[in-house]
Scaffold this active site. Structure first.
Site, PDB file in Angstrom:
ATOM      1  N   GLY A  19       0.837  -1.201   0.000  1.00  0.00           N
ATOM      2  CA  GLY A  19       0.000   0.000   0.000  1.00  0.00           C
ATOM      3  C   GLY A  19       0.863   1.239   0.000  1.00  0.00           C
TER       4      GLY A  19
ATOM      5  N   CYS B  72       5.201  -6.224   1.854  1.00  0.00           N
ATOM      6  CA  CYS B  72       5.526  -4.800   1.802  1.00  0.00           C
ATOM      7  C   CYS B  72       4.799  -4.027   2.908  1.00  0.00           C
ATOM      8  CB  CYS B  72       5.249  -4.247   0.410  1.00  0.00           C
ATOM      9  SG  CYS B  72       6.215  -2.761   0.076  1.00  0.00           S
ATOM     10  N   TYR B  73       3.811  -3.199   2.573  1.00  0.00           N
ATOM     11  CA  TYR B  73       3.078  -2.499   3.632  1.00  0.00           C
ATOM     12  C   TYR B  73       2.510  -3.513   4.632  1.00  0.00           C
ATOM     13  CZ  TYR B  73      -0.213   0.723   5.889  1.00  0.00           C
ATOM     14  OH  TYR B  73      -0.903   1.484   6.807  1.00  0.00           O
TER      15      TYR B  73
ATOM     16  N   HIS C 117       7.871  -7.869  -3.424  1.00  0.00           N
ATOM     17  CA  HIS C 117       6.561  -8.223  -3.995  1.00  0.00           C
ATOM     18  C   HIS C 117       6.621  -9.568  -4.718  1.00  0.00           C
ATOM     19  CE1 HIS C 117       4.384  -4.478  -3.211  1.00  0.00           C
ATOM     20  NE2 HIS C 117       5.579  -3.932  -3.276  1.00  0.00           N
TER      21      HIS C 117
ATOM     22  N   GLU D 198       4.253 -11.198  -5.858  1.00  0.00           N
ATOM     23  CA  GLU D 198       3.160 -11.333  -6.830  1.00  0.00           C
ATOM     24  C   GLU D 198       3.512 -10.815  -8.214  1.00  0.00           C
ATOM     25  OE1 GLU D 198       3.423  -9.210  -4.412  1.00  0.00           O
ATOM     26  OE2 GLU D 198       2.339  -7.332  -4.763  1.00  0.00           O
TER      27      GLU D 198
ATOM     28  N   SER E 148     -20.386  -9.629 -28.425  1.00  0.00           N
ATOM     29  CA  SER E 148     -19.610  -8.958 -29.465  1.00  0.00           C
ATOM     30  C   SER E 148     -18.949  -9.931 -30.419  1.00  0.00           C
ATOM     31  CB  SER E 148     -18.505  -8.140 -28.796  1.00  0.00           C
ATOM     32  OG  SER E 148     -17.614  -9.029 -28.147  1.00  0.00           O
ATOM     33  N   GLY E 149     -18.948 -11.226 -30.061  1.00  0.00           N
ATOM     34  CA  GLY E 149     -18.150 -12.188 -30.803  1.00  0.00           C
ATOM     35  C   GLY E 149     -16.764 -12.335 -30.195  1.00  0.00           C
ATOM     36  N   GLY E 150     -16.438 -11.464 -29.216  1.00  0.00           N
ATOM     37  CA  GLY E 150     -15.137 -11.545 -28.539  1.00  0.00           C
ATOM     38  C   GLY E 150     -15.146 -12.614 -27.454  1.00  0.00           C
ATOM     39  N   VAL E 151     -13.982 -12.832 -26.863  1.00  0.00           N
ATOM     40  CA  VAL E 151     -13.818 -13.906 -25.885  1.00  0.00           C
ATOM     41  C   VAL E 151     -14.667 -13.674 -24.633  1.00  0.00           C
ATOM     42  CG1 VAL E 151     -12.141 -15.119 -24.452  1.00  0.00           C
ATOM     43  CG2 VAL E 151     -11.409 -14.110 -26.614  1.00  0.00           C
ATOM     44  N   ASP E 152     -14.600 -12.460 -24.114  1.00  0.00           N
ATOM     45  CA  ASP E 152     -15.170 -12.218 -22.784  1.00  0.00           C
ATOM     46  C   ASP E 152     -16.684 -12.374 -22.794  1.00  0.00           C
ATOM     47  OD1 ASP E 152     -12.543 -11.490 -22.591  1.00  0.00           O
ATOM     48  OD2 ASP E 152     -12.962  -9.343 -22.558  1.00  0.00           O
ATOM     49  N   SER E 153     -17.332 -11.783 -23.797  1.00  0.00           N
ATOM     50  CA  SER E 153     -18.793 -11.897 -23.807  1.00  0.00           C
ATOM     51  C   SER E 153     -19.211 -13.308 -24.197  1.00  0.00           C
ATOM     52  CB  SER E 153     -19.429 -10.854 -24.726  1.00  0.00           C
ATOM     53  OG  SER E 153     -18.822 -10.817 -25.985  1.00  0.00           O
TER      54      SER E 153
ATOM     55  N   LYS F  78      -7.759 -12.028 -18.556  1.00  0.00           N
ATOM     56  CA  LYS F  78      -8.121 -12.675 -19.826  1.00  0.00           C
ATOM     57  C   LYS F  78      -7.687 -14.139 -19.909  1.00  0.00           C
ATOM     58  CE  LYS F  78      -9.161 -11.069 -23.945  1.00  0.00           C
ATOM     59  NZ  LYS F  78     -10.311 -10.198 -23.980  1.00  0.00           N
TER      60      LYS F  78
HETATM   61  N1  LIG Z   1     -20.710  -4.974 -30.655  1.00  0.00           N
HETATM   62  C1  LIG Z   1     -21.118  -5.329 -29.439  1.00  0.00           C
HETATM   63  N2  LIG Z   1     -22.388  -5.743 -29.234  1.00  0.00           N
HETATM   64  C2  LIG Z   1     -22.823  -6.099 -28.012  1.00  0.00           C
HETATM   65  N3  LIG Z   1     -22.067  -6.049 -26.908  1.00  0.00           N
HETATM   66  C3  LIG Z   1     -20.802  -5.643 -27.045  1.00  0.00           C
HETATM   67  C4  LIG Z   1     -20.244  -5.273 -28.297  1.00  0.00           C
HETATM   68  N4  LIG Z   1     -18.953  -4.926 -28.114  1.00  0.00           N
HETATM   69  C5  LIG Z   1     -18.707  -5.070 -26.794  1.00  0.00           C
HETATM   70  N5  LIG Z   1     -19.810  -5.493 -26.139  1.00  0.00           N
HETATM   71  C6  LIG Z   1     -19.963  -5.732 -24.691  1.00  0.00           C
HETATM   72  O1  LIG Z   1     -18.919  -5.061 -23.981  1.00  0.00           O
HETATM   73  C7  LIG Z   1     -18.130  -6.000 -23.259  1.00  0.00           C
HETATM   74  C8  LIG Z   1     -16.679  -5.566 -23.212  1.00  0.00           C
HETATM   75  O2  LIG Z   1     -16.110  -5.595 -24.513  1.00  0.00           O
HETATM   76  P1  LIG Z   1     -14.709  -6.271 -24.732  1.00  0.00           P
HETATM   77  O3  LIG Z   1     -14.246  -5.979 -26.099  1.00  0.00           O
HETATM   78  O4  LIG Z   1     -13.844  -5.957 -23.572  1.00  0.00           O
HETATM   79  O5  LIG Z   1     -15.043  -7.821 -24.559  1.00  0.00           O
HETATM   80  P2  LIG Z   1     -15.328  -8.900 -25.655  1.00  0.00           P
HETATM   81  O6  LIG Z   1     -15.587  -8.253 -26.961  1.00  0.00           O
HETATM   82  O7  LIG Z   1     -16.410  -9.773 -25.149  1.00  0.00           O
HETATM   83  O8  LIG Z   1     -14.002  -9.733 -25.681  1.00  0.00           O
HETATM   84  P3  LIG Z   1     -12.616  -9.305 -26.303  1.00  0.00           P
HETATM   85  O9  LIG Z   1     -11.899  -8.558 -25.208  1.00  0.00           O
HETATM   86  O10 LIG Z   1     -12.004 -10.597 -26.601  1.00  0.00           O
HETATM   87  O11 LIG Z   1     -12.850  -8.447 -27.489  1.00  0.00           O
HETATM   88  C9  LIG Z   1     -18.352  -7.294 -24.005  1.00  0.00           C
HETATM   89  O12 LIG Z   1     -18.024  -8.394 -23.208  1.00  0.00           O
HETATM   90  C10 LIG Z   1     -19.810  -7.209 -24.359  1.00  0.00           C
HETATM   91  O13 LIG Z   1     -20.624  -7.534 -23.257  1.00  0.00           O
HETATM   92  N1  LIG Z   2       4.634  -0.863  -1.800  1.00  0.00           N
HETATM   93  C1  LIG Z   2       4.412  -0.757  -0.493  1.00  0.00           C
HETATM   94  O1  LIG Z   2       3.645  -1.504   0.098  1.00  0.00           O
HETATM   95  C2  LIG Z   2       5.095   0.387   0.181  1.00  0.00           C
HETATM   96  C3  LIG Z   2       4.934   0.399   1.667  1.00  0.00           C
HETATM   97  C4  LIG Z   2       5.349   1.728   2.275  1.00  0.00           C
HETATM   98  N2  LIG Z   2       4.517   2.770   1.764  1.00  0.00           N
HETATM   99  C5  LIG Z   2       6.816   1.994   1.958  1.00  0.00           C
HETATM  100  O2  LIG Z   2       7.126   2.891   1.188  1.00  0.00           O
HETATM  101  O3  LIG Z   2       7.683   1.323   2.474  1.00  0.00           O
HETATM  102 MG   LIG Z   3     -14.354  -7.031 -27.855  1.00  0.00          MG
END
Ligand SMILES: Nc1ncnc2c1ncn2[C@@H]1O[C@H](COP(=O)(O)OP(=O)(O)OP(=O)(O)O)[C@@H](O)[C@H]1O
Ligand SMILES: NC(=O)CC[C@H](N)C(=O)O
Ligand SMILES: [Mg+2]
Ligand SMILES: O=c1[nH]c(=O)c2[nH+]cn([C@@H]3O[C@H](COP(=O)(O)O)[C@@H](O)[C@H]3O)c2[nH]1
Length: 529
Positions: free
Chosen positions: A62, A89-90, A177, A179, A231-236, A384
């Site tokens: 932090g 860290c913090y 860190h 992570e 959208s046809g993308g991965v997330d949706s 992702k």
């Molecule tokens: N053309 C579209 N029509 C309907 N919904 C959309 C469209 N474009 C984006 N969205 C909505 O917005 C969200 C965020 O878009 P984003 O591009 O991040 O994700 P994605 O298109 O699903 O996947 P990717 O990141 O792979 O492109 C989508 O998951 C979807 O819900």
């Molecule tokens: N990244 C951190 O957690 C920093 C901790 C604290 N602020 C420091 O400077 O030491």
């Molecule tokens: Mg998209």
């Protein structure tokens, strides 16, 4: 604060957030170790911790100093609950102070890659760790004295107490860190804590996420109707598949054709996607609306807010049409909107705890204030590559799961300058050439994505067919990334770049120059706006 949802009955590892940039990253690394985790605020009390019955606790970093007025506090009684704790860290400094050690501004500051010497590997935390290793530091305060009963495990040139342990009480801390990827043995340290020190089994996986999300969506929706922005993308696609698994035909997907799409995109979604998934899909054609709303706008954030608002208006339009169509709704109103929002969309829109607004993603920071939908965002805390794993687990085809991302605002944020129909057509043409060539070269899997950007407000002089031209540049932005939080520019073969450049300048009217973006993220972002 949003947290990855618990599977029914799962005991979490709690990640306590002290305002860190990396709290979600810690949670993600814990998931990578096949352990379920939840993020909680630092104000959590010992009683609340007991109620959650966690298997372990990780205290994040932090920005504050533990001794400063108003610094985030932590209930010291939590250290007496017998639950294994790792302070980072913090969080390390919080633990030191609470248990009687001292933290001071010693003048030693370490930022970035730092060599550390492990002096004691006979403990659960640093077991099997090499004596010399490089870790990622980011601190200005130091633990000057470890609490009584703690062994010092490691040091750096300017930080004598860089890690400590009390194996008996299962309390551990590191100044660095673990992570971040730049810390050489970071994941080992986290896994040592989780598996060796806390004895937590590695039995969490994407299947658990699916089971829990399905239960949660059912509880949220009941018998209601849901639309999903697809959208046809991965997330949706993954979000829709999860919701479909949960509530079946109560779901209707809505594809928004806003005119900012790439060549052939609508057909691909309407035909290929529906065949692959079997979802019910309706398309709203709102090309005119978007173009009118965006007319004359060149400021990136203004564009993003307009696009975010128009998306919601489009979903409302689809909602109204579906409500009219009785078969789709059985008289139930459509109250819920599913979006494939991921954690990077949230954090870049300034939605993390105390994080800056980098750009307003249309689906988070670009949402209008008068939003009436209740949102369902089952992927909101994930990255992702985790979403891809869930998609594969759900049985979605590789063509969908491995697709490159394409932003919802589409070509609208790849025209630097105001958006017109002609500019969209030009960029769509250039983009189609780039995509075809990258695919032909077999590079689709190697690159994360390759935005093609039109610098509409820039012109330069060229010579074509013995005549003078005064055309626009096209920028190629191929990037490699793990999760879009950081990225590097992809070293494409020169021959391929030459071919793409040739084709664009020959085939796309109005373009007489092609340039390559060689900036990593940070300092650049992936998209130009
Ligand atoms: N053309 C579209 N029509 C309907 N919904 C959309 C469209 N474009 C984006 N969205 C909505 O917005 C969200 C965020 O878009 P984003 O591009 O991040 O994700 P994605 O298109 O699903 O996947 P990717 O990141 O792979 O492109 C989508 O998951 C979807 O819900
Ligand atoms: N990244 C951190 O957690 C920093 C901790 C604290 N602020 C420091 O400077 O030491
Ligand atoms: Mg998209
Ligand atoms: O759906 C989206 N709506 C948006 O408003 C948006 N802005 C950026 N992106 C995508 O997010 C990732 C990170 O992009 P940046 O480095 O440009 O922030 C990259 O994959 C970008 O393509 C968006 N996706």
């Amino acid at each position: 604060m949003s947290a990855a949802p618990a599977p029914t009955g799962a005991r979490p590892v709690l990640v306590v957030d002290f305002g860190a940039q990396y709290a979600q990253l810690i949670a993600r690394r814990v998931r990578e170790a096949s352990v379920y985790s939840e993020i909680v605020a630092h104000t959590i009390t010992a009683a609340e911790v007991t109620a959650k019955n966690p298997l372990g606790i990780v205290l994040s970093g932090g920005p504050a100093s533990v001794y400063a007025d108003g610094a985030p506090t932590f209930d010291p009684a939590i250290f007496d609950l017998g639950i294994p704790v790792l302070g980072i860290c913090y969080g390390f400094q919080v633990m030191a102070t609470a248990l009687g050690g001292t933290v001071a501004h010693t003048g030693a500051r370490e930022y970035g890659a730092t060599p550390v010497t492990v002096s004691d590997s006979g403990n659960a935390l640093l077991a099997d760790q090499p004596t010399a290793q490089t870790v990622w530091m980011s601190h200005g305060d130091s633990v000057s004295e470890a609490p009584a009963g703690f062994r010092v495990l490691a040091s750096t040139a300017s930080t004598p107490v860089a890690a400590f342990a009390n194996d008996e009480r299962r309390l551990y801390g590191v100044q660095w860190h673990p992570e971040v990827k730049h810390t050489e043995f970071g994941q080992n340290v986290l896994e040592n804590f989780l598996h060796r020190a806390a004895g937590i089994p590695a039995d969490w996986n994407s299947g658990n996420v699916i089971a829990e999300q399905v239960a949660r969506i059912r509880a949220q929706v009941g018998t209601g109707k849901v639309i999903c922005g697809l959208s046809g993308g991965v997330d949706s696609a993954v979000a829709a598949a999860l919701v479909h698994k949960a509530i079946g035909d109560q779901l209707v997907c809505v594809f928004v054709d806003h005119g900012l799409l790439r060549q052939d995109e609508r057909r691909q979604v309407e035909e290929d996607f529906v065949v692959a998934t079997g979802v019910r899909l309706v398309t709203v054609d709102v090309r005119e609306q978007f173009l009118t709303a965006l007319e004359g706008v060149s400021d990136p954030e203004t564009k993003r807010k307009i696009i975010g608002r128009e998306f919601i208006r489009s979903f409302e339009q689809a909602q109204a049409e579906l409500i009219k169509e009785a078969a789709a709704i059985d008289g139930d109103p459509i109250r819920f909107l599913v979006q494939g929002t991921l954690y990077p969309d949230v954090v870049e829109s300034g939605g993390g705890s105390g994080t800056a607004n980098i750009k307003s993603h249309h689906n988070v920071g670009g949402l209008p204030d008068d939003l009436q939908f209740e949102l369902i965002e089952p992927l909101r805390t994930l990255f992702k590559d985790e979403v891809r794993a869930i998609g594969a687990e759900l049985g979605l085809p590789a063509e969908i799961v491995q697709r490159q991302p394409f932003p919802g605002p589409g070509l609208g944020i790849r025209i630097v300058g105001s958006i017109t129909q002609d500019r969209l057509d030009l960029l769509r043409h250039a983009d189609a050439i780039v995509r075809a060539e990258l695919t032909a070269a077999g590079l689709d899997r190697e690159i994360w994505q390759c935005p093609v950007v039109l610098l509409a407000d820039v012109r330069s002089v060229g010579v074509q067919g013995d005549g003078r031209t005064y055309g626009h540049p096209i920028v190629l932005r191929p990037v490699s990334s793990e999760d879009a939080m950081t990225a590097d520019w992809t070293r494409l073969p020169y021959d391929l770049l030459a071919k793409i450049s040739n084709r664009i300048t020959n085939e796309v009217d109005g373009v007489n120059r092609v340039v390559l973006d060689v900036t990593s993220k940070p300092p650049g972002t992936i998209e130009w706006e």
